[in-house]
Motif scaffolding. Structure first.
Motif, PDB file in Angstrom:
ATOM      1  N   ASP A  38     -19.839 -58.763 -32.675  1.00 60.81           N
ATOM      2  CA  ASP A  38     -18.675 -59.253 -33.036  1.00 60.81           C
ATOM      3  C   ASP A  38     -18.711 -59.864 -34.527  1.00 60.81           C
ATOM      4  O   ASP A  38     -17.473 -59.701 -35.141  1.00 60.81           O
ATOM      5  N   TRP A  39     -19.795 -60.369 -35.196  1.00 62.04           N
ATOM      6  CA  TRP A  39     -19.877 -60.936 -36.152  1.00 62.04           C
ATOM      7  C   TRP A  39     -19.514 -59.668 -37.469  1.00 62.04           C
ATOM      8  O   TRP A  39     -19.395 -60.207 -38.603  1.00 62.04           O
ATOM      9  N   THR A  40     -19.705 -58.606 -36.912  1.00 58.91           N
ATOM     10  CA  THR A  40     -19.421 -57.491 -38.149  1.00 58.91           C
ATOM     11  C   THR A  40     -17.887 -56.981 -38.193  1.00 58.91           C
ATOM     12  O   THR A  40     -17.604 -56.332 -39.129  1.00 58.91           O
ATOM     13  N   ARG A  41     -17.108 -57.693 -37.173  1.00 60.40           N
ATOM     14  CA  ARG A  41     -15.453 -57.300 -37.221  1.00 60.40           C
ATOM     15  C   ARG A  41     -14.971 -57.906 -38.477  1.00 60.40           C
ATOM     16  O   ARG A  41     -15.301 -58.949 -39.082  1.00 60.40           O
ATOM     17  N   LEU A  42     -14.031 -57.257 -39.103  1.00 58.77           N
ATOM     18  CA  LEU A  42     -13.373 -57.731 -40.455  1.00 58.77           C
ATOM     19  C   LEU A  42     -12.880 -59.052 -40.312  1.00 58.77           C
ATOM     20  O   LEU A  42     -12.960 -59.872 -41.080  1.00 58.77           O
ATOM     21  N   GLU A  43     -12.176 -59.334 -39.111  1.00 57.75           N
ATOM     22  CA  GLU A  43     -11.356 -60.632 -39.109  1.00 57.75           C
ATOM     23  C   GLU A  43     -12.694 -61.961 -38.728  1.00 57.75           C
ATOM     24  O   GLU A  43     -12.182 -62.921 -38.828  1.00 57.75           O
ATOM     25  N   SER A  48     -12.100 -64.975 -48.054  1.00 55.83           N
ATOM     26  CA  SER A  48     -10.639 -65.460 -48.350  1.00 55.83           C
ATOM     27  C   SER A  48      -9.930 -64.555 -49.185  1.00 55.83           C
ATOM     28  O   SER A  48      -8.776 -64.548 -49.208  1.00 55.83           O
ATOM     29  N   HIS A  49     -10.600 -63.832 -50.181  1.00 55.39           N
ATOM     30  CA  HIS A  49     -10.246 -62.975 -51.108  1.00 55.39           C
ATOM     31  C   HIS A  49     -10.312 -61.312 -50.700  1.00 55.39           C
ATOM     32  O   HIS A  49     -10.313 -60.672 -51.709  1.00 55.39           O
ATOM     33  N   CYS A  50     -10.762 -61.123 -49.574  1.00 57.99           N
ATOM     34  CA  CYS A  50     -11.065 -59.812 -49.161  1.00 57.99           C
ATOM     35  C   CYS A  50      -9.598 -58.953 -49.067  1.00 57.99           C
ATOM     36  O   CYS A  50      -8.825 -59.379 -48.490  1.00 57.99           O
ATOM     37  N   PRO A  51      -9.565 -57.837 -49.776  1.00 52.47           N
ATOM     38  CA  PRO A  51      -8.219 -56.898 -49.920  1.00 52.47           C
ATOM     39  C   PRO A  51      -8.233 -56.035 -48.711  1.00 52.47           C
ATOM     40  O   PRO A  51      -7.080 -55.502 -48.551  1.00 52.47           O
ATOM     41  N   LEU A  52      -9.124 -56.150 -47.778  1.00 59.00           N
ATOM     42  CA  LEU A  52      -8.941 -55.047 -46.780  1.00 59.00           C
ATOM     43  C   LEU A  52      -8.174 -55.496 -45.478  1.00 59.00           C
ATOM     44  O   LEU A  52      -8.094 -56.824 -45.441  1.00 59.00           O
ATOM     45  N   SER A  53      -7.314 -54.689 -44.890  1.00 56.95           N
ATOM     46  CA  SER A  53      -6.422 -55.042 -43.823  1.00 56.95           C
ATOM     47  C   SER A  53      -7.261 -54.738 -42.543  1.00 56.95           C
ATOM     48  O   SER A  53      -7.952 -53.730 -42.481  1.00 56.95           O
ATOM     49  N   SER A  54      -7.186 -55.661 -41.668  1.00 53.01           N
ATOM     50  CA  SER A  54      -7.640 -55.337 -40.144  1.00 53.01           C
ATOM     51  C   SER A  54      -7.039 -54.187 -39.236  1.00 53.01           C
ATOM     52  O   SER A  54      -7.495 -53.668 -38.547  1.00 53.01           O
ATOM     53  N   GLN A  55      -5.919 -53.995 -39.883  1.00 52.21           N
ATOM     54  CA  GLN A  55      -5.280 -52.875 -39.202  1.00 52.21           C
ATOM     55  C   GLN A  55      -5.483 -51.405 -39.687  1.00 52.21           C
ATOM     56  O   GLN A  55      -5.535 -50.661 -38.986  1.00 52.21           O
ATOM     57  N   GLU A  56      -6.586 -51.492 -40.917  1.00 46.04           N
ATOM     58  CA  GLU A  56      -6.942 -50.065 -41.137  1.00 46.04           C
ATOM     59  C   GLU A  56      -8.378 -50.313 -41.265  1.00 46.04           C
ATOM     60  O   GLU A  56      -8.981 -49.080 -41.076  1.00 46.04           O
ATOM     61  N   TYR A  59     -14.170 -53.008 -39.038  1.00 47.29           N
ATOM     62  CA  TYR A  59     -15.158 -53.997 -39.360  1.00 47.29           C
ATOM     63  C   TYR A  59     -15.389 -54.074 -40.910  1.00 47.29           C
ATOM     64  O   TYR A  59     -14.864 -53.373 -41.671  1.00 47.29           O
ATOM     65  N   CYS A  60     -16.181 -55.175 -41.327  1.00 43.53           N
ATOM     66  CA  CYS A  60     -16.291 -55.430 -42.474  1.00 43.53           C
ATOM     67  C   CYS A  60     -17.565 -54.475 -43.060  1.00 43.53           C
ATOM     68  O   CYS A  60     -18.470 -54.222 -42.405  1.00 43.53           O
ATOM     69  N   PRO A  61     -17.346 -53.692 -43.896  1.00 39.72           N
ATOM     70  CA  PRO A  61     -18.196 -52.568 -44.508  1.00 39.72           C
ATOM     71  C   PRO A  61     -19.705 -53.317 -44.849  1.00 39.72           C
ATOM     72  O   PRO A  61     -20.608 -52.826 -44.526  1.00 39.72           O
ATOM     73  N   TYR A  62     -19.623 -54.424 -45.443  1.00 37.61           N
ATOM     74  CA  TYR A  62     -20.811 -55.003 -45.631  1.00 37.61           C
ATOM     75  C   TYR A  62     -21.711 -55.574 -44.684  1.00 37.61           C
ATOM     76  O   TYR A  62     -22.810 -55.259 -44.533  1.00 37.61           O
ATOM     77  N   ALA A  63     -20.939 -56.001 -43.599  1.00 38.53           N
ATOM     78  CA  ALA A  63     -21.314 -56.847 -42.440  1.00 38.53           C
ATOM     79  C   ALA A  63     -21.974 -55.535 -41.822  1.00 38.53           C
ATOM     80  O   ALA A  63     -23.114 -55.685 -41.139  1.00 38.53           O
ATOM     81  N   VAL A  64     -21.422 -54.366 -41.695  1.00 37.50           N
ATOM     82  CA  VAL A  64     -21.925 -53.239 -41.041  1.00 37.50           C
ATOM     83  C   VAL A  64     -23.355 -52.823 -41.566  1.00 37.50           C
ATOM     84  O   VAL A  64     -24.060 -52.625 -40.752  1.00 37.50           O
ATOM     85  N   ALA A  65     -23.232 -52.918 -42.962  1.00 35.68           N
ATOM     86  CA  ALA A  65     -24.497 -52.279 -43.619  1.00 35.68           C
ATOM     87  C   ALA A  65     -25.654 -53.532 -43.474  1.00 35.68           C
ATOM     88  O   ALA A  65     -26.867 -52.981 -43.404  1.00 35.68           O
ATOM     89  N   GLY A 115     -19.513 -50.227 -49.207  1.00 32.65           N
ATOM     90  CA  GLY A 115     -18.094 -49.973 -49.192  1.00 32.65           C
ATOM     91  C   GLY A 115     -17.259 -51.003 -49.346  1.00 32.65           C
ATOM     92  O   GLY A 115     -16.080 -50.852 -49.462  1.00 32.65           O
ATOM     93  N   CYS A 116     -17.924 -52.421 -49.523  1.00 36.61           N
ATOM     94  CA  CYS A 116     -17.206 -53.525 -49.741  1.00 36.61           C
ATOM     95  C   CYS A 116     -16.548 -53.551 -51.017  1.00 36.61           C
ATOM     96  O   CYS A 116     -17.082 -53.171 -52.221  1.00 36.61           O
ATOM     97  N   PRO A 117     -15.089 -53.591 -51.242  1.00 39.70           N
ATOM     98  CA  PRO A 117     -14.378 -53.613 -52.737  1.00 39.70           C
ATOM     99  C   PRO A 117     -14.734 -54.476 -53.407  1.00 39.70           C
ATOM    100  O   PRO A 117     -14.484 -54.454 -54.627  1.00 39.70           O
TER     101      PRO A 117
END
Length: 228
Positions: A38-43, A48-56, A59-65, A115-117
């Motif tokens: 669960d800790w790799t999920r984007l949300e 706080s400044h992440c530009p990624l949307s959980s709808q798209e 997972y958080c790409p950095y957390a996945v890596a 893949g983290c922006p």
């Protein structure tokens, strides 16, 4: 070798070994997408400044890596002694150091290619990775990489930031990201190696930020040939 083809080899005090090919982390995690924690999920403690949307992005790409490095260090102390060997292109570097410092070096390379922006801007510096770099070396490389990037922008007819105004924002964003990723890892690890690796990265980011805000000649002696 490709941009991110760097091999890290860890040998721990109990003689166990862990190896990591940075370029293979993304493919490895993609193959296990249904088994990620669960800790790799984007949300989950999303920056706080992440530009990624959980709808798209599920997972958080950095957390996945970071999933595999976090798994390996989850039961180890940040101050545990390790022997780390890093191979990139035609160079091999071996050092006896702490797990915290070795992992900090690895995470500083994983981030830009995850893949983290937010960390994407560090890819040019990561392509010329310097394992276990000191604060002075990091400062030198950060300034040099940014100014070379501005020179290349100018050659392409783009606006160049010779005063390095935007670099302060870059490293401010990196410090906020390090805080957010530390929050993720605190929820996943019983020991502190992963979290303290991000603390180490934050100290390096802070060093660059402080110098940008109030430069006091930290690199003048190294450039005395230019200043005489």
């Amino acid at each position: 070798m490709a941009d991110s083809d760097v091999h890290y080899h860890f040998r721990f005090g109990d003689n166990s070994v862990w190896e990591c090919d940075v370029s293979a982390l993304a493919d490895y995690q993609a193959s296990r997408a249904d088994n990620l924690p669960d800790w790799t999920r984007l949300e989950f403690h999303q920056c706080s400044h992440c530009p990624l949307s959980s709808q798209e992005h599920r997972y958080c790409p950095y957390a996945v890596a970071l999933h595999e490095p976090a798994r390996v260090t989850s039961m180890r102390s940040s101050h545990e002694s390790v022997t780390v060997t890093v191979t990139s292109r035609s160079r091999t570097i071996t050092a006896d150091t702490s797990l915290q410092r070795a992992m900090g070096s690895l995470l500083g390379l994983v981030g830009p290619f995850s893949g983290c922006p937010i960390t994407r801007i560090l890819r040019p510096m990561a392509r010329f990775h310097l394992p276990l770099s000191s604060p002075d070396e990091t400062l030198f490389r950060a300034f040099g990489t940014y100014l070379l990037g501005q020179y290349l922008r100018q050659r392409q007819g783009l606006e160049a930031d010779w005063q390095m105004t935007s670099l302060s924002q870059v490293y401010g964003d990196l410090r906020r990201l390090n805080y957010g990723m530390s929050s993720r890892l605190r929820a996943s690890q019983e020991e502190d190696a992963g979290v303290n690796s991000f603390v180490l990265l934050d100290l390096l980011a802070a060093e660059v930020s402080y110098v940008l805000e109030d430069y006091e000649g930290e690199l003048d002696n190294s450039f005395r040939e230019f200043l005489g």
